[in-house]
Design an enzyme around this catalytic site. Structure first.
Site, short mmCIF file in Angstrom:
data_model
loop_
_atom_site.label_atom_id
_atom_site.label_comp_id
_atom_site.label_asym_id
_atom_site.label_seq_id
_atom_site.Cartn_x
_atom_site.Cartn_y
_atom_site.Cartn_z
N GLU A 154 0.82 -1.22 0.00
CA GLU A 154 0.00 0.00 0.00
C GLU A 154 0.85 1.26 0.00
O GLU A 154 2.05 1.22 0.25
CB GLU A 154 -0.96 0.01 1.20
CG GLU A 154 -0.25 0.09 2.54
CD GLU A 154 -1.09 0.78 3.61
OE1 GLU A 154 -1.59 1.89 3.36
OE2 GLU A 154 -1.21 0.22 4.70
N LYS A 175 -3.73 -2.03 15.65
CA LYS A 175 -3.10 -1.10 16.59
C LYS A 175 -4.10 -0.70 17.66
O LYS A 175 -5.27 -0.46 17.35
CB LYS A 175 -2.64 0.11 15.80
CG LYS A 175 -1.75 1.04 16.56
CD LYS A 175 -1.22 2.11 15.66
CE LYS A 175 -0.10 1.59 14.80
NZ LYS A 175 0.32 2.53 13.78
#
Ligand code: PSU
Ligand code: MN
Length: 304
Positions: free
Chosen positions: A24, A159
């Site tokens: 990405e 996260k």
């Protein structure tokens, strides 16, 4: 007609049925500061090559969707940083029509990878259900994309700026398989464990490749999330990072940050508060994911 452009190396690999790993670009422009973002982007590609696959960093350059970037194009995104449009599903029409540069998120990259026929994608962490989403309704479009787009995403988990429990619930509702690679827990990006157990664990790439093949051969469209824990050597202290995340979240709230700007803001703030320590961990876990994704792409290409 909007044409997708392939880098020569990628086009050749495709024609020969070689394994390819999608990468990405939001992580380059919005996820890390310059010049570490650029150095990391080059290094990730190297690691994919060393592990038996071809890298295809994905982005939109001047309105053209690109599968595989030149060194110069990576530099453009790295230098421009947050001024580049962050492209998730809903941002494509504007960036394509107005011929802008776009850095693709996990969702955006999955869309282009699927169009290109690339099945394996390596990143750092995915977007998810944010803490406090019961009030803000802030849920990353990455989760919807995982539900609908047939690409396997190798990540270091989720996260803890996000609500890990709610993210797992959402993925379960949407029918997205979540597999731990050599772990029974969802990895929490900076740390190996999260306390959230996963239903499925695979201890080798062959098991992963077979599961992907079974899913798609059976006609179950949609993605798969693979959680690959950060290497022990680079994992951070759970309580230290939790403190930093709370401080970053508080600051975001005080400044009234919302929408697509919130994740990049939190990432920069965490980096600042840990004086670069979190960035070093971030880089290592991305490289680790690139390694696994390359080996997985290689194994998967042998099976199809
Ligand atoms: N998490 C990270 N690093 C990142 C991102 C998330 O640790 O760079 C990026 C990815 O591109 C991801 C996007 O797809 O942020 C999610 O943004 P949002 O929460 O606005 O959907
Ligand atoms: Mn969001």
């Amino acid at each position: 007609m909007i044409k997708i452009e392939y880098a020569p190396e990628v086009a050749k690999a495709m024609a020969n049925g070689k394994p390819i790993v999608a990468l990405e670009s939001t992580i380059i422009s919005h996820g890390m500061p310059f010049p570490k973002n650029m150095e990391t982007a080059y290094l990730v590609e190297e690691v994919v090559r060393e592990n038996g696959a071809y890298p295809a960093t994905i982005a939109i350059i001047g309105g053209v969707p690109k599968i595989g970037l030149t060194e110069k194009e990576i530099r453009i995104l790295a230098e421009a940083g947050k001024s580049v449009t962050k492209v998730s599903r809903r941002d494509f029409p504007m960036v394509l029509a107005q011929k802008k540069h776009g850095a693709t998120t996990v969702a955006g990259t999955m869309i282009l990878a699927e169009k290109a026929g690339i099945r394996i994608f390596a990143t750092g962490g995915i977007g998810g259900v944010h803490r406090g989403a019961e009030n803000t309704m802030d849920i990353s479009a990455d989760l919807q994309e995982l539900a609908n787009t047939s690409v396997a995403v190798v990540s270091a988990g989720v996260k803890s700026i996000l609500d890990l429990g709610l993210t797992l619930e959402y993925l379960e509702t949407m029918g997205v398989p979540v597999w731990g690679y050599q772990t029974s827990e969802l990895p929490a990006f900076f740390t190996r464990d999260s306390g959230f157990r996963l239903d499925y664990r695979a201890d080798d790439v062959e098991t992963l490749a077979k599961m992907l093949k079974a899913k798609w051969d059976f006609g179950l469209k949609g993605g798969v999330l693979i959680g690959n824990p950060v290497p022990r050597l680079y994992s951070m202290d759970k309580w230290e990072i939790e403190g930093v995340i709370r401080e970053a979240l508080l600051e975001a709230k005080k400044q009234g940050r919302k929408g697509k700007k919130i994740t990049p803001f939190l990432l920069s703030k965490i980096n600042e508060l840990t004086k670069g320590k979190s960035l070093a961990t971030n880089i290592e876990l991305v490289l680790n994911n690139a390694r696994l994704a390359a080996r997985l792409a290689h194994k998967y290409a042998e099976m199809v």
